[in-house]
Design a protein around this motif. Sequence first.
Motif, PDB file in Angstrom:
ATOM      1  N   GLU A  38       7.021  11.140  22.537  1.00 12.75           N
ATOM      2  CA  GLU A  38       5.953  12.107  22.779  1.00 12.75           C
ATOM      3  C   GLU A  38       5.325  12.597  21.476  1.00 12.75           C
ATOM      4  O   GLU A  38       4.218  13.149  21.482  1.00 12.75           O
ATOM      5  CB  GLU A  38       6.500  13.291  23.579  1.00 12.75           C
ATOM      6  N   ASP A  39       6.013  12.405  20.359  1.00 10.26           N
ATOM      7  CA  ASP A  39       5.472  12.838  19.063  1.00 10.26           C
ATOM      8  C   ASP A  39       4.240  12.046  18.638  1.00 10.26           C
ATOM      9  O   ASP A  39       3.528  12.456  17.720  1.00 10.26           O
ATOM     10  CB  ASP A  39       6.536  12.686  17.967  1.00 10.26           C
ATOM     11  N   ARG A  40       3.994  10.917  19.288  1.00  9.19           N
ATOM     12  CA  ARG A  40       2.933  10.045  18.801  1.00  9.19           C
ATOM     13  C   ARG A  40       1.569  10.714  18.829  1.00  9.19           C
ATOM     14  O   ARG A  40       0.717  10.428  17.975  1.00  9.19           O
ATOM     15  CB  ARG A  40       2.901   8.734  19.594  1.00  9.19           C
ATOM     16  N   SER A  41       1.333  11.613  19.789  1.00  4.56           N
ATOM     17  CA  SER A  41       0.021  12.270  19.863  1.00  4.56           C
ATOM     18  C   SER A  41      -0.217  13.187  18.666  1.00  4.56           C
ATOM     19  O   SER A  41      -1.371  13.497  18.333  1.00  4.56           O
ATOM     20  CB  SER A  41      -0.107  13.071  21.162  1.00  4.56           C
ATOM     21  N   ALA A  42       0.864  13.638  18.008  1.00  3.72           N
ATOM     22  CA  ALA A  42       0.746  14.515  16.840  1.00  3.72           C
ATOM     23  C   ALA A  42       0.738  13.724  15.535  1.00  3.72           C
ATOM     24  O   ALA A  42       0.677  14.326  14.459  1.00  3.72           O
ATOM     25  CB  ALA A  42       1.886  15.526  16.833  1.00  3.72           C
ATOM     26  N   MET A  43       0.818  12.396  15.617  1.00  3.06           N
ATOM     27  CA  MET A  43       0.847  11.557  14.419  1.00  3.06           C
ATOM     28  C   MET A  43      -0.254  10.501  14.474  1.00  3.06           C
ATOM     29  O   MET A  43       0.008   9.296  14.568  1.00  3.06           O
ATOM     30  CB  MET A  43       2.211  10.880  14.273  1.00  3.06           C
ATOM     31  N   PRO A  44      -1.511  10.919  14.407  1.00  2.37           N
ATOM     32  CA  PRO A  44      -2.606   9.937  14.524  1.00  2.37           C
ATOM     33  C   PRO A  44      -2.605   8.905  13.403  1.00  2.37           C
ATOM     34  O   PRO A  44      -2.946   7.743  13.638  1.00  2.37           O
ATOM     35  CB  PRO A  44      -3.861  10.811  14.486  1.00  2.37           C
ATOM     36  N   TYR A  45      -2.234   9.313  12.181  1.00  2.18           N
ATOM     37  CA  TYR A  45      -2.274   8.352  11.076  1.00  2.18           C
ATOM     38  C   TYR A  45      -1.181   7.306  11.218  1.00  2.18           C
ATOM     39  O   TYR A  45      -1.430   6.106  11.015  1.00  2.18           O
ATOM     40  CB  TYR A  45      -2.151   9.068   9.735  1.00  2.18           C
ATOM     41  N   ASN A  76       0.847  -1.202   0.000  1.00  2.00           N
ATOM     42  CA  ASN A  76       0.000   0.000   0.000  1.00  2.00           C
ATOM     43  C   ASN A  76       0.878   1.245   0.000  1.00  2.00           C
ATOM     44  O   ASN A  76       1.063   1.898   1.045  1.00  2.00           O
ATOM     45  CB  ASN A  76      -0.930  -0.006   1.220  1.00  2.00           C
ATOM     46  N   GLN A  77       1.425   1.591  -1.152  1.00  2.00           N
ATOM     47  CA  GLN A  77       2.338   2.731  -1.233  1.00  2.00           C
ATOM     48  C   GLN A  77       1.653   4.034  -0.835  1.00  2.00           C
ATOM     49  O   GLN A  77       2.292   4.936  -0.298  1.00  2.00           O
ATOM     50  CB  GLN A  77       2.904   2.843  -2.650  1.00  2.00           C
ATOM     51  N   ASN A  78       0.350   4.167  -1.080  1.00  2.00           N
ATOM     52  CA  ASN A  78      -0.370   5.380  -0.689  1.00  2.00           C
ATOM     53  C   ASN A  78      -0.352   5.564   0.824  1.00  2.00           C
ATOM     54  O   ASN A  78      -0.211   6.690   1.337  1.00  2.00           O
ATOM     55  CB  ASN A  78      -1.803   5.345  -1.211  1.00  2.00           C
ATOM     56  N   ILE A  79      -0.471   4.457   1.563  1.00  2.00           N
ATOM     57  CA  ILE A  79      -0.424   4.524   3.030  1.00  2.00           C
ATOM     58  C   ILE A  79       0.979   4.906   3.485  1.00  2.00           C
ATOM     59  O   ILE A  79       1.165   5.744   4.377  1.00  2.00           O
ATOM     60  CB  ILE A  79      -0.854   3.174   3.640  1.00  2.00           C
ATOM     61  N   GLN A  80       1.988   4.302   2.851  1.00  2.00           N
ATOM     62  CA  GLN A  80       3.376   4.609   3.203  1.00  2.00           C
ATOM     63  C   GLN A  80       3.674   6.100   2.975  1.00  2.00           C
ATOM     64  O   GLN A  80       4.303   6.750   3.821  1.00  2.00           O
ATOM     65  CB  GLN A  80       4.324   3.737   2.374  1.00  2.00           C
ATOM     66  N   GLU A  81       3.212   6.644   1.863  1.00  2.00           N
ATOM     67  CA  GLU A  81       3.493   8.046   1.552  1.00  2.00           C
ATOM     68  C   GLU A  81       2.732   8.989   2.481  1.00  2.00           C
ATOM     69  O   GLU A  81       3.241  10.042   2.872  1.00  2.00           O
ATOM     70  CB  GLU A  81       3.155   8.340   0.091  1.00  2.00           C
ATOM     71  N   ARG A  82       1.517   8.612   2.850  1.00  2.00           N
ATOM     72  CA  ARG A  82       0.765   9.467   3.780  1.00  2.00           C
ATOM     73  C   ARG A  82       1.458   9.501   5.141  1.00  2.00           C
ATOM     74  O   ARG A  82       1.516  10.556   5.788  1.00  2.00           O
ATOM     75  CB  ARG A  82      -0.672   8.956   3.911  1.00  2.00           C
ATOM     76  N   CYS A  83       1.999   8.370   5.572  1.00  2.00           N
ATOM     77  CA  CYS A  83       2.778   8.345   6.824  1.00  2.00           C
ATOM     78  C   CYS A  83       3.987   9.268   6.717  1.00  2.00           C
ATOM     79  O   CYS A  83       4.281  10.042   7.635  1.00  2.00           O
ATOM     80  CB  CYS A  83       3.253   6.922   7.125  1.00  2.00           C
ATOM     81  N   HIS A  84       4.693   9.183   5.584  1.00  2.00           N
ATOM     82  CA  HIS A  84       5.895  10.005   5.393  1.00  2.00           C
ATOM     83  C   HIS A  84       5.553  11.494   5.476  1.00  2.00           C
ATOM     84  O   HIS A  84       6.271  12.270   6.128  1.00  2.00           O
ATOM     85  CB  HIS A  84       6.535   9.686   4.037  1.00  2.00           C
ATOM     86  N   ARG A  85       4.464  11.906   4.858  1.00  2.00           N
ATOM     87  CA  ARG A  85       4.075  13.322   4.886  1.00  2.00           C
ATOM     88  C   ARG A  85       3.745  13.767   6.305  1.00  2.00           C
ATOM     89  O   ARG A  85       4.141  14.874   6.727  1.00  2.00           O
ATOM     90  CB  ARG A  85       2.873  13.560   3.961  1.00  2.00           C
ATOM     91  N   GLU A  86       3.042  12.934   7.057  1.00  2.00           N
ATOM     92  CA  GLU A  86       2.702  13.309   8.433  1.00  2.00           C
ATOM     93  C   GLU A  86       3.954  13.407   9.285  1.00  2.00           C
ATOM     94  O   GLU A  86       4.099  14.334  10.097  1.00  2.00           O
ATOM     95  CB  GLU A  86       1.736  12.275   9.032  1.00  2.00           C
ATOM     96  N   ILE A  87       4.883  12.471   9.107  1.00  2.00           N
ATOM     97  CA  ILE A  87       6.135  12.482   9.870  1.00  2.00           C
ATOM     98  C   ILE A  87       6.936  13.748   9.565  1.00  2.00           C
ATOM     99  O   ILE A  87       7.419  14.428  10.478  1.00  2.00           O
ATOM    100  CB  ILE A  87       6.965  11.224   9.550  1.00  2.00           C
ATOM    101  N   GLU A  88       7.075  14.100   8.292  1.00  2.00           N
ATOM    102  CA  GLU A  88       7.832  15.292   7.901  1.00  2.00           C
ATOM    103  C   GLU A  88       7.205  16.548   8.488  1.00  2.00           C
ATOM    104  O   GLU A  88       7.912  17.455   8.958  1.00  2.00           O
ATOM    105  CB  GLU A  88       7.899  15.401   6.376  1.00  2.00           C
ATOM    106  N   ALA A  89       5.879  16.618   8.490  1.00  2.00           N
ATOM    107  CA  ALA A  89       5.198  17.807   9.005  1.00  2.00           C
ATOM    108  C   ALA A  89       5.424  17.989  10.498  1.00  2.00           C
ATOM    109  O   ALA A  89       5.554  19.113  10.991  1.00  2.00           O
ATOM    110  CB  ALA A  89       3.703  17.715   8.702  1.00  2.00           C
TER     111      ALA A  89
END
Length: 472
Positions: free
Chosen positions: A318-325, A294-307
């Motif tokens: 502690e970053d986990r609360s800011a990364m719900p996806y 599921n490359q779309n899922i992988q890329e959405r994770c990457h965008r959230e992590i970068e943000a």
Amino acid sequence: MVRRPVGFPPGPCPLPFIGNILQLSATNPLKDLERLSQRYGKIFSLYLGSGPVVVLTGTETIREALVTRAAEFSGRPDNLMISHITKGKGVILADYGPSWKEHRRFALFTLRNFGLGKRSMEERILEEISHISAELESHDGQSMDPQVLFHQAASNIICSLIFGERFEWKDPVFITLIKGMQELTALAIGPWATLYEICPALRNLPLPFRRAFTIYNSVKEHTQKVVLEHKKSRVPGKPRDLIDCYLDQLDKTANEDSTFDETQMIILLLDLFIAGTDTTSTTFRSLMIQLMNNQNIQERCHREIEAVMEGRPHPSYEDRSAMPYVQAVIHESQRFGDIVPLSVFHCTTCNTQLQGFELPKGTTVIPNLSSALHEESQWKFPHEFNPENFLNEDGEFVKPDAFMPFSIGPRVCLGEGLARMELFLITVTLLRQFQFVWPKDQDPLDPSTIFGAVQSPKPYHMGVCFRKSQRG
């Protein structure tokens, strides 16, 4: 003819001596258990050999037994081969009594409070992540088998916590320790263990299951040598790791009636090593399959992590609360991967009742966690990999009651806290730095698994691409 006790849960008619074993698939009995549950109900019984076991199905039934009636269902069977190997000590297979309670409390407190002047758990994980990243970067543009990578990384993190040091991945002592524990696990959950448990008359014969005892004693001897070295170099009151903490505890209780002793310490250390390695490394391999599929899922994770990271070199737990996806993807990989489908077997600590059925003291109880993780009434998408199972309408992370990959209740997996931190920090770091794809010479892998006490994906290779944004 075998007759069930009065009031005992119903189930299929067993054969003399072997019980219902022939009615369960040796390669994957989960579908058979589902079929039996549909016929006999959420609580039914089987005979494995001449001994009866009770299977619990579904979220509500499992929670009632392991949480609401926890004291009555938190025992461990004493007839398992692995119980005889550990002699009922440690925490995973120990009886539900004072020694188990004291050692579990000690282990949880020690793992939870690593910090306060000592190297924190997060630091130790981040150190190992740097080695994972270096190994992956060396395979940039190539493919690799992730099994050894994730298994050695998970092993090293727990070694750092309990032994105070990490090993080089090619260290012969480290490799011997890992291979020994892998072989021991395979023997302890394989067909020879089943034969050992249902045919007591065979236990003293020189059959393959005897090797499990030999391996365990060998690993114990190695651990005892490490403890001896710690005794020579430790500074009382200034612990470097869990061994030092335990030795401090022995000093405190030297003149008391205590359950703490060196034999318990050795088996506790090995319990933690086992609990902190196989399930975590297998979860990562399951996660990677889904990300590559599921490359779309992988890329959405990457965008959230970068943000969220905004140029910081390392993530924090502690970053986990800011990364719900990202959180939803990690939890969905645990749910869908179904790594420990039948938990560790429980047994009743007294004569008790459950939903109108009578269960005598010492009855073996199997919580079918897989039935809860795929229960149609509990999940939006019970039979497919979909992070939306853990997101509400506002995109916020939520965790349903049916999520129980670590089991639930007092005997929930001791390594749960460590595993959660590892899964988050490693996933965030790797998805920030790399893209994972199927190698050109390998078709996407069917996510079906190889059944076992630890259910694992089939072997595969993954392609590694270092992201251009991460190049120095």
